[in-house]
Design a protein around this motif. Structure first.
Motif, PDB file in Angstrom:
ATOM      1  N   ASP A  62       0.833  -1.214   0.000  1.00  0.00           N
ATOM      2  CA  ASP A  62       0.000   0.000   0.000  1.00  0.00           C
ATOM      3  C   ASP A  62       0.865   1.261   0.000  1.00  0.00           C
ATOM      4  N   ASN A  66       0.564   3.799  -3.017  1.00  0.00           N
ATOM      5  CA  ASN A  66      -0.141   5.059  -2.760  1.00  0.00           C
ATOM      6  C   ASN A  66       0.776   6.245  -2.495  1.00  0.00           C
ATOM      7  N   TRP A  67       1.994   5.960  -2.005  1.00  0.00           N
ATOM      8  CA  TRP A  67       2.905   7.047  -1.643  1.00  0.00           C
ATOM      9  C   TRP A  67       4.235   7.014  -2.388  1.00  0.00           C
TER      10      TRP A  67
END
Length: 339
Positions: A62, A66-67
């Motif tokens: 994740d 996402n980052w």
């Protein structure tokens, strides 16, 4: 070409020289301090408890998706070694200019290269930064000065390869691949590892210049160690976010070649370095990738009718050469091979 350290120590700098001034757009000057990058617990990622490990692998996936940036805690690299590496780096930059210029190098991919800014041959404005770049794997290339520097770099970069090796296994797991998939596909055991030591002296008007402008990193993953002065900012959903790492943590970011390999599933994220008035910021990045002769392209597991190949395959060394030879310009290297 004066180093920034030499410029500052000459006591002649009351303002920022005009060739160091970098104009920012108004939106680039706005910071969003309320968001925090994810934290990954390395001890959970390598835990013998299958449930704990599975949960952390999911969180790692994740964070990458996402980052493209995360803080790594409980990583097993001793605080003693981290401090030793920072002190050794300070001692290198404290050498005389004559001694450091022995390592200036002539070509962008020389095994050892000391310099200032990014690439003074192409930079439109200079950056408030001196650097040392060393190719430390598969062959260890490190200055012989100061005494003990080579041994400290060797110990530190060995440990960082171990940490990144485990992170890549976790990333494979998060993508539904066998844990050694990336190691095998890109021959990571013999892969290129570059150490980049950055030295950002205090600046009288930090708002007028940059330590490094917005850019992405070559490679699969970059591991970053820094001293007590912050300066890293990352772009997340179009906003610039200052990063204040937890004590004894590493900052990790996904690189261009992880984006290429996953056909864009994971993104290489823009980041930049700003400077301050109060003290010298030292950061030490280790960029981990494939062997220089290895051709890196999207893996077949990430290509289908709905997700056609998005990047041209390119030799890892050719990509590095392209990036280091051109001015840092956001995502220009990835754009160069985008289909």
């Amino acid at each position: 070409m004066l180093s920034v350290k030499e410029l500052v120590e000459s006591n002649s700098v009351r303002s920022v020289p005009s060739n160091y001034i970098s104009l920012k757009s108004p939106e680039d000057s706005i910071l969003y301090e309320t968001e925090n990058i994810p934290t990954i617990d390395f001890s959970r990622l390598t835990s013998s408890n299958a449930f704990e490990r599975s949960k952390e692998i999911q969180q790692l996936g994740d964070a990458c998706r996402n980052w493209g940036f995360f803080m790594l805690i409980n990583h097993g690299v001793s605080e003693t070694l981290r401090e030793k590496m920072l002190r050794a780096t300070q001692r290198f930059f404290d050498l005389s200019e004559e001694e450091k210029k022995e390592y200036a190098g002539e070509k962008v991919l020389d095994p050892i290269r000391y310099g200032t800014s990014f690439n003074v041959m192409v930079d439109k404005s200079l950056f408030w930064r001196d650097f040392l770049k060393c190719h430390v794997h598969p062959h260890l290339n490190v200055p012989s000065k100061p005494p003990g520097f080579r041994e400290t770099v060797d110990e530190y970069t060995r440990k960082s390869r171990e940490v990144v090796g485990e992170l890549l296994k976790g990333i494979c797991g998060s993508l539904g691949l066998e844990e050694n998939y990336i190691h095998k596909r890109l021959n990571v055991e013999l892969g290129a590892q570059m150490l980049i030591a950055n030295f950002y002296p205090p600046c009288p008007k930090p708002e007028l210049t940059m330590g490094l402008p917005a850019h992405t990193d070559h490679g699969l993953l970059t591991l970053l160690l820094q001293n007590q002065f912050s300066g890293l900012q990352i772009q997340h959903k179009g906003k610039w976010i200052p990063v204040n790492p937890l004590p004894n943590s590493f900052l990790v970011n996904t690189g261009d070649h992880l984006e290429i390999l996953t056909n864009g599933k994971f993104k290489s994220v823009l980041h930049r370095a700003v400077v301050n008035t109060t003290g010298t910021r030292i950061s030490i990045a280790t960029a981990h990738g494939a062997p220089l002769e290895t051709i890196v392209g999207p893996a077949p597991e990430f290509i289908d009718y709905h997700n056609p190949e998005a990047y041209r395959a390119i030799k890892y060394g050719h990509y590095m050469q392209f990036q280091q030879s051109h001015e840092l310009d956001r995502r220009s290297c990835l754009d160069h091979i985008r289909i």
